[in-house]
Design a protein around this motif. Structure first.
Motif, PDB file in Angstrom:
ATOM      1  N   ILE A 107       0.851  -1.181   0.000  1.00 23.75           N
ATOM      2  CA  ILE A 107       0.000   0.000   0.000  1.00 23.75           C
ATOM      3  C   ILE A 107       0.889   1.235   0.000  1.00 23.75           C
ATOM      4  O   ILE A 107       1.768   1.365   0.865  1.00 23.75           O
ATOM      5  N   PHE A 108       0.649   2.115  -0.963  1.00 25.82           N
ATOM      6  CA  PHE A 108       1.254   3.432  -0.919  1.00 25.82           C
ATOM      7  C   PHE A 108       0.267   4.339  -0.192  1.00 25.82           C
ATOM      8  O   PHE A 108      -0.897   4.444  -0.584  1.00 25.82           O
ATOM      9  N   ILE A 109       0.746   4.971   0.879  1.00 24.52           N
ATOM     10  CA  ILE A 109      -0.092   5.874   1.667  1.00 24.52           C
ATOM     11  C   ILE A 109       0.541   7.262   1.598  1.00 24.52           C
ATOM     12  O   ILE A 109       1.653   7.461   2.093  1.00 24.52           O
ATOM     13  N   PRO A 110      -0.138   8.219   0.963  1.00 26.08           N
ATOM     14  CA  PRO A 110       0.440   9.564   0.864  1.00 26.08           C
ATOM     15  C   PRO A 110       0.425  10.289   2.203  1.00 26.08           C
ATOM     16  O   PRO A 110      -0.160   9.812   3.184  1.00 26.08           O
ATOM     17  N   GLU A 111       1.047  11.453   2.237  1.00 24.30           N
ATOM     18  CA  GLU A 111       1.040  12.287   3.441  1.00 24.30           C
ATOM     19  C   GLU A 111      -0.395  12.626   3.828  1.00 24.30           C
ATOM     20  O   GLU A 111      -1.274  12.701   2.983  1.00 24.30           O
ATOM     21  N   GLY A 112      -0.620  12.798   5.125  1.00 20.55           N
ATOM     22  CA  GLY A 112      -1.931  13.238   5.591  1.00 20.55           C
ATOM     23  C   GLY A 112      -2.856  12.116   6.027  1.00 20.55           C
ATOM     24  O   GLY A 112      -4.063  12.316   6.132  1.00 20.55           O
TER      25      GLY A 112
END
Length: 124
Positions: A107-112
Motif C-alpha cells: 500500500i502506498f499511503i500519501p502524506e496526511g
C-alpha cells in the motif's frame, strides 16, 4: 503523469524458480506509472512476536509529514489508514486491508493519513 494523492493498493510481480521467488518491492518507474512520485529517505522494518500486537495509529505532522509504502514480508497483518487531510472529500474515512507475505500486497499511503496495523499471526 499526474501525481496520485490517494492511497494505492498494488501487488508487485513475483518471479519464481526452484529456489523461491524474487520481487521488486520498490521500482521507481513502475510506481510512477501508478502516479506515485516519491523520493524515499527512510526504510523501516518491524517484527511483532505476538498475534494481536497493535502498532498505531501514527501520523507525522508537517513539516515532517511522510508518505509510506507498507508491506508485510512475513506473517500477516490487518493494516488501516485514515484520511485526516482537511478539506479532503474522504476526510475521516478509513480503509483496511490484509497484508501478508502470501498475498504480496503493498500500500502506498500519501502524506496526511493516520496509519497503523494489528498482527494476525506470531512473528509478523
Amino acid at each position: 503523469m499526474e501525481r496520485n494523492n490517494e492511497p494505492i493498493i498494488f501487488v508487485p510481480d513475483r518471479y519464481y524458480d526452484k529456489r523461491g521467488y524474487f520481487v521488486e518491492t520498490w521500482n521507481k518507474s513502475r510506481c510512477e506509472d501508478l502516479g506515485v512520485f516519491v523520493d524515499f529517505v527512510q526504510d523501516n522494518c518491524s517484527i511483532s512476536y505476538n498475534t494481536g500486537t497493535l502498532r498505531g495509529l501514527h501520523v507525522q505532522i508537517p513539516p515532517k509529514s511522510q508518505a509510506k509504502l507498507v508491506r508485510c514480508g512475513k506473517g500477516s497483518l490487518f493494516d488501516v489508514f485514515v484520511d485526516i487531510r482537511q478539506g479532503s472529500p474522504n476526510y475521516g474515512r478509513w480503509i483496511g486491508e490484509v497484508l501478508s507475505e502470501e498475498n504480496g500486497k503493498q500500500i502506498f499511503i500519501p502524506e496526511g493519513f493516520l496509519h497503523g496495523f494489528v498482527t494476525l499471526e506470531t512473528d509478523t
